[in-house]
Enzyme design. Structure first.
Site, PDB file in Angstrom:
ATOM      1  N   ASN A 147     -23.437  -4.158  -3.795  1.00 50.84           N
ATOM      2  CA  ASN A 147     -23.316  -3.311  -4.978  1.00 50.84           C
ATOM      3  C   ASN A 147     -24.515  -2.395  -5.156  1.00 50.84           C
ATOM      4  O   ASN A 147     -24.376  -1.170  -5.228  1.00 50.84           O
ATOM      5  CB  ASN A 147     -23.119  -4.196  -6.215  1.00 50.84           C
ATOM      6  CG  ASN A 147     -22.986  -3.376  -7.486  1.00 50.84           C
ATOM      7  OD1 ASN A 147     -23.979  -3.048  -8.121  1.00 50.84           O
ATOM      8  ND2 ASN A 147     -21.773  -3.025  -7.847  1.00 50.84           N
TER       9      ASN A 147
ATOM     10  N   THR B 142     -27.567  -1.315 -11.442  1.00 47.47           N
ATOM     11  CA  THR B 142     -28.746  -1.731 -10.668  1.00 47.47           C
ATOM     12  C   THR B 142     -29.132  -0.655  -9.666  1.00 47.47           C
ATOM     13  O   THR B 142     -30.307  -0.273  -9.563  1.00 47.47           O
ATOM     14  CB  THR B 142     -28.471  -3.060  -9.947  1.00 47.47           C
ATOM     15  OG1 THR B 142     -28.119  -4.055 -10.911  1.00 47.47           O
ATOM     16  CG2 THR B 142     -29.712  -3.520  -9.188  1.00 47.47           C
TER      17      THR B 142
ATOM     18  N   LYS C  30     -38.826  -9.080 -16.063  1.00 48.11           N
ATOM     19  CA  LYS C  30     -38.008  -7.867 -15.949  1.00 48.11           C
ATOM     20  C   LYS C  30     -37.600  -7.361 -17.332  1.00 48.11           C
ATOM     21  O   LYS C  30     -37.718  -6.167 -17.633  1.00 48.11           O
ATOM     22  CB  LYS C  30     -36.775  -8.175 -15.104  1.00 48.11           C
ATOM     23  CG  LYS C  30     -35.947  -6.968 -14.707  1.00 48.11           C
ATOM     24  CD  LYS C  30     -34.756  -7.380 -13.850  1.00 48.11           C
ATOM     25  CE  LYS C  30     -35.189  -8.080 -12.585  1.00 48.11           C
ATOM     26  NZ  LYS C  30     -34.037  -8.433 -11.722  1.00 48.11           N
TER      27      LYS C  30
ATOM     28  N   LYS D 255     -31.307 -14.329 -20.692  1.00 47.85           N
ATOM     29  CA  LYS D 255     -30.406 -13.402 -19.994  1.00 47.85           C
ATOM     30  C   LYS D 255     -30.618 -13.537 -18.499  1.00 47.85           C
ATOM     31  O   LYS D 255     -31.748 -13.545 -18.024  1.00 47.85           O
ATOM     32  CB  LYS D 255     -30.713 -11.953 -20.422  1.00 47.85           C
ATOM     33  CG  LYS D 255     -29.695 -10.962 -19.904  1.00 47.85           C
ATOM     34  CD  LYS D 255     -28.453 -11.010 -20.757  1.00 47.85           C
ATOM     35  CE  LYS D 255     -27.328 -10.156 -20.201  1.00 47.85           C
ATOM     36  NZ  LYS D 255     -26.648 -10.789 -19.059  1.00 47.85           N
TER      37      LYS D 255
ATOM     38  N   SER E  85     -26.698  -4.356 -19.098  1.00 51.63           N
ATOM     39  CA  SER E  85     -26.170  -5.595 -19.671  1.00 51.63           C
ATOM     40  C   SER E  85     -26.543  -5.695 -21.146  1.00 51.63           C
ATOM     41  O   SER E  85     -25.738  -6.130 -21.979  1.00 51.63           O
ATOM     42  CB  SER E  85     -26.719  -6.809 -18.908  1.00 51.63           C
ATOM     43  OG  SER E  85     -25.971  -7.062 -17.741  1.00 51.63           O
TER      44      SER E  85
ATOM     45  N   LYS F  49     -31.370 -17.883 -15.300  1.00 52.09           N
ATOM     46  CA  LYS F  49     -30.630 -17.690 -14.040  1.00 52.09           C
ATOM     47  C   LYS F  49     -29.757 -18.900 -13.819  1.00 52.09           C
ATOM     48  O   LYS F  49     -30.057 -20.012 -14.302  1.00 52.09           O
ATOM     49  CB  LYS F  49     -31.588 -17.527 -12.853  1.00 52.09           C
ATOM     50  CG  LYS F  49     -31.020 -16.669 -11.738  1.00 52.09           C
ATOM     51  CD  LYS F  49     -30.976 -15.202 -12.137  1.00 52.09           C
ATOM     52  CE  LYS F  49     -30.536 -14.325 -10.983  1.00 52.09           C
ATOM     53  NZ  LYS F  49     -30.612 -12.888 -11.336  1.00 52.09           N
TER      54      LYS F  49
END
Length: 422
Positions: A227, A196, A100, A76, A355, A112
């Site tokens: 954001n 986030t 994380k 992810k 997510s 990523k």
């Protein structure tokens, strides 16, 4: 050969990430071979992406997709479009995603992706062609059970919609769970865009509660007004904090009485930057990071607080809404100064938590309300913060080291249970 502009920062981020793993591992009884395995990415894919520009010329862009560790589940991680992206940076960010996901205990490994480009120099049609061709090039390793991309720097729900559509076209049916951060109309989750920033504020609330800081009237400085930064600013303002400074790539603004965040957001929407906002004093990024304030939120890019400016940081709490904004040496300086740093792998994990919720909703074809999403997000962030805080106090280490200790332990346990196939 001339060194790429972003290479130095990318190498520093990778070095810092590996060093944080080693520091945390020193407090655990990890097998040396397992530790080495946890430091290495499982898979690095580099692709060339040819597209036709609007003027008919052919241009080749470079892209990456890195999967760091898959022991706890599918990979992810976001995809960023940035002219300074490097493979080293993507490897580091993929590793951060592994830790994380583990620290907030969701069943993913880290990944990523990036395309080396300046999206501001591309038309919308060129961005779509670039995204779709990149998706085709990495399609052999992504999928709802393998690797689920998401938005990151300079990408958004529209980019995720293009990825989902391109991937689905290959299979002949819609696969909404191949990405998260999609538009709501295509199976996105309510609360994902704000997650986030919202999750970061939940950890700030917990940190303030544990340290006795009264949030009402507390002064806040936020580096980065994208954001995460803008959402955090709005939420903290709603809690009664005084947001005295914000910044973006073009400059910063300061008002000791507190900024009107709704007005600042409207100004940025209209002008493209917070710089020049009329009811404030201009200030530089460096000045913002060293302002006299209660809470500092680095929400921009990595390596903003380094050994050269860490001694000047005056905040009581630093909440890392960005990935890797504090260098490893600077982290030690802040710890010795008694500044409570909420590490990135915890502070900005709200995005990947929601997510995960979106992915679950997509697989089940059953969608949650905004209140349900935020309630589950708060529960996950609060319990994770408390686990990290309690371990840090018990072991007399920083929150960062404690977070890595928890993450490493969970991933190592998964690796050991699955075994090494030979």
């Amino acid at each position: 050969m001339e060194e790429k502009k972003g290479s130095q920062k990318s190498n520093e981020l990778l070095r810092s990430t590996l060093l944080q793993v080693e520091r945390a591992a020193a407090h655990l009884s990890l097998d040396a071979g397992i530790l080495k395995l946890l430091q290495e990415p499982k898979r690095c894919l580099t692709v060339s992406i040819p597209i036709r520009r609007d003027d008919g010329s052919l241009e080749i862009f470079q892209g990456y997709r890195v999967q760091h560790n898959l022991a706890r589940g599918p990979a992810k991680g976001g995809i960023r479009f940035h002219q300074d992206a490097t493979l080293e940076e993507v490897i580091a960010l993929a590793a951060l995603m592994t830790w994380k996901c583990a620290v907030v205990n969701i069943p993913y490994g880290g990944a990523k992706g990036a395309i080396v480009c300046n999206p501001k120099e591309l038309s919308l049609a060129e961005l779509e062609r670039l995204t779709r061709r990149y998706t085709m090039e990495i399609s052999l390793i992504i999928g709802p059970e393998k690797d689920i991309p998401a938005p990151d720097v300079n990408t958004n729900p529209q980019v995720m919609a293009w990825i989902m559509d391109t991937y689905s076209m290959q299979l002949g049916y819609s696969v909404p769970a191949v990405v998260t951060g999609k538009p709501i109309e295509l199976g996105g989750s309510l609360g994902r865009n704000e997650a986030t920033g919202t999750g970061c504020v939940y950890t700030i609330e917990e940190a303030a509660s544990h340290t006795g800081l009264e949030l009402k009237g507390a002064s806040v400085a936020i580096q980065g007004f994208g954001n995460a930064g803008s959402v955090a600013a709005t939420y903290l303002g709603d809690l009664g904090c005084r947001v005295v400074a914000v910044s973006d790539t073009q400059g910063g603004i300061f008002n000791t009485d507190g900024l009107n965040i709704a007005s600042v957001k409207e100004f940025k929407t209209r002008t493209g930057t917070v710089a020049g906002y009329p009811d404030a004093t201009p200030l530089t990024q460096e000045e913002l990071l060293t302002l006299e304030c209660d809470i500092l939120v680095p929400a921009a890019l990595e390596n903003q607080i380094t050994v050269t400016n860490a001694s000047g940081v005056k905040a009581k709490i630093v909440a890392e809404a960005a990935n890797g904004p504090v260098s490893v040496e600077a982290d030690e300086v802040l710890y010795q100064k008694g500044i409570l740093v909420i590490p990135d792998i915890l502070a900005n994990a709200g995005g990947v938590v929601v997510s995960y919720f979106e992915w679950v909703q997509g697989i089940q074809h059953f969608f949650w309300s905004q209140d349900e999403v935020n309630r589950e997000l708060r529960q996950r962030m609060v319990s994770s913060f408390r686990d990290v805080y309690e371990l840090a106090r018990r072991e007399q280490v920083s929150l960062r080291t404690a977070a890595y200790m928890i993450a490493l332990s969970r991933v190592e346990k998964a690796v050991s249970l699955r075994g090494i196939f030979v």
